[in-house]
Design an enzyme around this catalytic site. Structure first.
Site, PDB file in Angstrom:
ATOM      1  N   ASP A  13       0.636  -1.156   0.022  1.00 36.46           N
ATOM      2  CA  ASP A  13       0.236   0.290  -0.215  1.00 36.46           C
ATOM      3  C   ASP A  13       0.908   1.021  -0.101  1.00 36.46           C
ATOM      4  O   ASP A  13       0.574   2.239   1.000  1.00 36.46           O
ATOM      5  CB  ASP A  13      -0.921  -0.277   1.524  1.00 36.46           C
ATOM      6  CG  ASP A  13      -1.994  -1.240   1.126  1.00 36.46           C
ATOM      7  OD1 ASP A  13      -2.064  -2.195   0.294  1.00 36.46           O
ATOM      8  OD2 ASP A  13      -1.911  -1.967   2.366  1.00 36.46           O
ATOM      9  N   GLU A  14       1.895   0.791  -0.703  1.00 38.50           N
ATOM     10  CA  GLU A  14       2.862   2.030  -0.459  1.00 38.50           C
ATOM     11  C   GLU A  14       2.269   3.620  -2.372  1.00 38.50           C
ATOM     12  O   GLU A  14       3.493   4.271  -1.063  1.00 38.50           O
ATOM     13  CB  GLU A  14       4.221   1.884  -0.529  1.00 38.50           C
ATOM     14  CG  GLU A  14       4.977   0.533   0.285  1.00 38.50           C
ATOM     15  CD  GLU A  14       4.937  -0.892  -0.384  1.00 38.50           C
ATOM     16  OE1 GLU A  14       4.201  -1.133  -1.129  1.00 38.50           O
ATOM     17  OE2 GLU A  14       5.301  -1.297   0.680  1.00 38.50           O
ATOM     18  N   LYS A  16       2.391   1.774  -5.160  1.00 35.66           N
ATOM     19  CA  LYS A  16       2.897   2.175  -6.190  1.00 35.66           C
ATOM     20  C   LYS A  16       2.117   1.856  -7.739  1.00 35.66           C
ATOM     21  O   LYS A  16       2.709   2.199  -8.807  1.00 35.66           O
ATOM     22  CB  LYS A  16       3.339   0.469  -6.271  1.00 35.66           C
ATOM     23  CG  LYS A  16       3.783  -0.451  -5.208  1.00 35.66           C
ATOM     24  CD  LYS A  16       4.967  -1.290  -4.775  1.00 35.66           C
ATOM     25  CE  LYS A  16       3.335  -2.115  -4.947  1.00 35.66           C
ATOM     26  NZ  LYS A  16       3.038  -1.886  -2.991  1.00 35.66           N
ATOM     27  N   GLY A  40      -3.971  -4.312  -3.671  1.00 32.72           N
ATOM     28  CA  GLY A  40      -4.899  -3.596  -4.146  1.00 32.72           C
ATOM     29  C   GLY A  40      -4.013  -2.175  -4.771  1.00 32.72           C
ATOM     30  O   GLY A  40      -3.258  -1.678  -4.287  1.00 32.72           O
ATOM     31  N   HIS A  41      -4.073  -1.745  -5.285  1.00 31.89           N
ATOM     32  CA  HIS A  41      -3.783  -0.474  -6.474  1.00 31.89           C
ATOM     33  C   HIS A  41      -4.835   0.392  -7.523  1.00 31.89           C
ATOM     34  O   HIS A  41      -5.625  -0.507  -8.176  1.00 31.89           O
ATOM     35  CB  HIS A  41      -2.898  -1.141  -7.583  1.00 31.89           C
ATOM     36  CG  HIS A  41      -1.475  -2.085  -7.084  1.00 31.89           C
ATOM     37  ND1 HIS A  41      -1.021  -3.047  -8.279  1.00 31.89           N
ATOM     38  CD2 HIS A  41      -0.914  -2.472  -5.732  1.00 31.89           C
ATOM     39  CE1 HIS A  41      -0.244  -3.532  -7.361  1.00 31.89           C
ATOM     40  NE2 HIS A  41      -0.306  -3.115  -5.871  1.00 31.89           N
ATOM     41  N   THR A 130      -6.064 -11.165   3.607  1.00 27.14           N
ATOM     42  CA  THR A 130      -7.550 -10.836   2.672  1.00 27.14           C
ATOM     43  C   THR A 130      -8.449 -11.493   2.187  1.00 27.14           C
ATOM     44  O   THR A 130      -9.475 -10.939   1.674  1.00 27.14           O
ATOM     45  CB  THR A 130      -6.998  -9.921   1.852  1.00 27.14           C
ATOM     46  OG1 THR A 130      -5.861 -11.452   0.495  1.00 27.14           O
ATOM     47  CG2 THR A 130      -5.607  -8.875   1.603  1.00 27.14           C
ATOM     48  N   ARG A 144       2.714 -29.326  -4.930  1.00 26.96           N
ATOM     49  CA  ARG A 144       2.501 -30.464  -6.603  1.00 26.96           C
ATOM     50  C   ARG A 144       1.326 -30.763  -6.638  1.00 26.96           C
ATOM     51  O   ARG A 144       0.931 -31.440  -7.363  1.00 26.96           O
ATOM     52  CB  ARG A 144       3.933 -30.653  -6.626  1.00 26.96           C
ATOM     53  CG  ARG A 144       4.757 -30.311  -6.867  1.00 26.96           C
ATOM     54  CD  ARG A 144       6.221 -31.480  -6.556  1.00 26.96           C
ATOM     55  NE  ARG A 144       6.559 -31.443  -5.064  1.00 26.96           N
ATOM     56  CZ  ARG A 144       7.209 -32.168  -4.305  1.00 26.96           C
ATOM     57  NH1 ARG A 144       8.254 -33.063  -5.256  1.00 26.96           N
ATOM     58  NH2 ARG A 144       6.703 -32.865  -3.479  1.00 26.96           N
ATOM     59  N   GLN A 224       1.819  -5.860  -3.133  1.00 30.34           N
ATOM     60  CA  GLN A 224       3.105  -6.144  -1.698  1.00 30.34           C
ATOM     61  C   GLN A 224       3.953  -5.411  -1.272  1.00 30.34           C
ATOM     62  O   GLN A 224       3.888  -4.439  -2.384  1.00 30.34           O
ATOM     63  CB  GLN A 224       2.037  -8.033  -0.948  1.00 30.34           C
ATOM     64  CG  GLN A 224       0.838  -7.782  -1.170  1.00 30.34           C
ATOM     65  CD  GLN A 224       0.898  -8.826  -1.989  1.00 30.34           C
ATOM     66  OE1 GLN A 224       1.688  -9.705  -2.939  1.00 30.34           O
ATOM     67  NE2 GLN A 224      -0.577  -8.653  -2.586  1.00 30.34           N
ATOM     68  N   VAL A 419       2.634  14.466  -3.423  1.00 33.52           N
ATOM     69  CA  VAL A 419       2.615  15.746  -2.381  1.00 33.52           C
ATOM     70  C   VAL A 419       0.857  16.071  -2.198  1.00 33.52           C
ATOM     71  O   VAL A 419       0.043  16.504  -2.166  1.00 33.52           O
ATOM     72  CB  VAL A 419       2.860  16.859  -2.819  1.00 33.52           C
ATOM     73  CG1 VAL A 419       4.547  16.926  -2.425  1.00 33.52           C
ATOM     74  CG2 VAL A 419       2.908  17.750  -4.253  1.00 33.52           C
TER      75      VAL A 419
END
Ligand code: IMP
Length: 435
Positions: A13-14, A16, A40-41, A130, A144, A224, A419
């Site tokens: 959540d930065e 991206k 989540g983008h 999530t 496998r 993530q 900003v």
């Protein structure tokens, strides 16, 4: 041949999505290599805001080709719904623009049910997943016994899906005492969705290799953040995939080759959703100040789950670690504007463990942080709102100083700061020697 990798330098959540959105203008191909619809983008196109979970956010630029690599786990129902949302906004989404690796694993309704049952069984020690079935899908992969996208192309897919659901029902009931899945309903919903993906499935590794050799530029979007990496994150409070930059090539079926830029995105403070250690976490009024009330879409509430995020001061020890484990060439700092109006701003520069031992680095990685307390550097704040500023020289001196301190503490240059949430609300940061 140009490869740019963007990863989260914190717990996800930065911001991206916005970084990728800007960089996508410069590339022809965008790709995701890890995770699934747990991500989540948030991206904006012509006043429309999209919350993408699975498809690379660069797809909103009509000139791009989007790829989901073998390291991704795909729920066809989630993918089709996202494709539909994008089409409704007027974008062309077809098999020429969106390619899915035959080796990516499927998330099924059974994985989602198992995710919920396993979380319930963990009780107080739950991870706070999530709930998208990510862990169980990767578990099947490692055991496998998973279903891959390539299996959808085979004649026995329906039968194998049915067997997989039956086996999961047995586990759900016998191991967790959980309600069983309605297999008839699950088949009716899921099978047509999976079959609808057939035209999109191919050898993404080969396709990317060809594109790179023909001079196309590739932007790889991490999902993530690196502190949620399965091995290098705050285990066990992590996701189930490789979230670091080094996993990008493996998760796309590409051989080892240099990346021109490895960009780490970090907020000017720290957030996390879900459980797990968080040394610089703050609570009460201080937390509300950083989190926001939820009135704005950019306040700190999860894009995928809507959960209020935990918040705290920027952790320079973890940021240094992120620079090292990803090989970051640069940082992009988001949400600097949120700090306006604070008298002082804090950055953790080291930890003290059990009130005695001092650590500049993490002795045993980020999983073992329960006994550490951050040691802060406190820098002067600034009162001016930053949203209207576009140039480095217009930033208050205290804000410039804060950015320069982050560069020194992290050992990595900050190239841009945001900003505000709008595309244009971004400021280039000059090299420290040239400013
Ligand atoms: P999972 O990925 O759903 O298994 O969740 C494991 C942990 O990763 C939980 O703490 C989640 O909250 C966290 N997580 C997963 N995806 C994201 C994301 O995109 N942003 C932030 N946290 C995430």
């Amino acid at each position: 041949m140009t490869i740019i990798i963007v990863v989260g330098a914190q717990w996800g959540d930065e911001g991206k999505g916005r970084v990728v959105d800007l960089l996508s203008e410069e590339v022809e191909v965008v790709a995701r290599y890890n995770g699934g619809d747990n991500a989540g983008h948030t991206v904006t196109l012509n006043d429309q805001t999209f919350k993408l979970h699975l498809i690379p956010s660069g797809i909103i630029h009509p000139h791009t080709l989007a790829m989901l690599g073998n390291g991704v786990v795909i729920n066809p129902l989630a993918l089709l719904s996202e494709m539909q949302t994008l089409r409704s906004a007027g974008l062309v989404i077809n098999e020429q623009r969106l390619r899915l690796s035959y080796a990516a694993h499927l998330i099924t309704p059974a994985h989602r049910a198992l995710d919920a049952a396993q979380e319930a069984a963990r009780g107080n020690c739950s991870i706070g997943t999530t709930g998208r079935g990510i862990g169980p899908a990767y578990t099947d992969r490692a055991a496998r016994q998973g279903l891959r996208l390539g299996d959808i192309l085979k004649n026995d897919f329906e039968q194998r899906l049915q067997q997989h659901l039956q086996a999961a029902n047995h586990t759900l009931q016998a191991l967790y005492g959980a309600a069983h899945l309605d297999i008839h309903q699950a088949m009716a919903d899921y099978l047509p969705a999976a079959l609808a993906l057939r035209p999109y499935i191919g050898d993404v590794g080969q396709e990317l290799h060809n594109l790179l050799r023909s001079g196309k530029r590739l932007l790889i979007e991490g999902a993530q953040g690196c502190l949620l990496d399965l091995d290098l994150g705050s285990y066990p409070y992590v996701t189930s995939s490789c979230t670091t930059a080094a996993g990008a090539l493996a998760g796309l079926g590409l051989g080892l080759q240099p990346a021109e830029r490895v960009i780490g995105v970090t907020k000017a403070f720290q957030t996390r959703v879900g459980a797990g250690p968080f040394p610089t976490e703050v609570f009460g009024a201080e937390a509300e100040r950083l989190r926001g009330s939820g009135a704005n879409p950019w306040d700190e509430f999860g894009t995928t789950t809507g959960r209020a995020r935990r918040v705290g001061w920027l952790d320079g020890v973890l940021l240094r670690y992120a620079v090292r484990i990803n090989g970051l060439t640069e940082l992009i700092l988001t949400k600097l504007d949120i700090l306006s109006g604070l008298e002082t701003v804090r950055i953790a520069t080291s930890y003290v463990e059990n009130l005695t031992a001092r650590h500049e680095t993490l002795p045993l990685g980020p999983s073992n942080l329960s006994n550490v307390a951050p040691i802060y550097e406190e820098v002067p704040g600034w009162s001016e709102p930053l949203g209207a500023l576009r140039h480095w020289q217009d930033l208050p001196q205290a804000a410039q100083h804060f950015i320069r301190r982050i560069e020194t503490i992290a050992g990595c240059p900050v190239r841009q700061v945001s900003v505000g949430p709008e595309r244009s609300q971004i400021i280039d940061v000059p090299n420290a020697n040239e400013a």
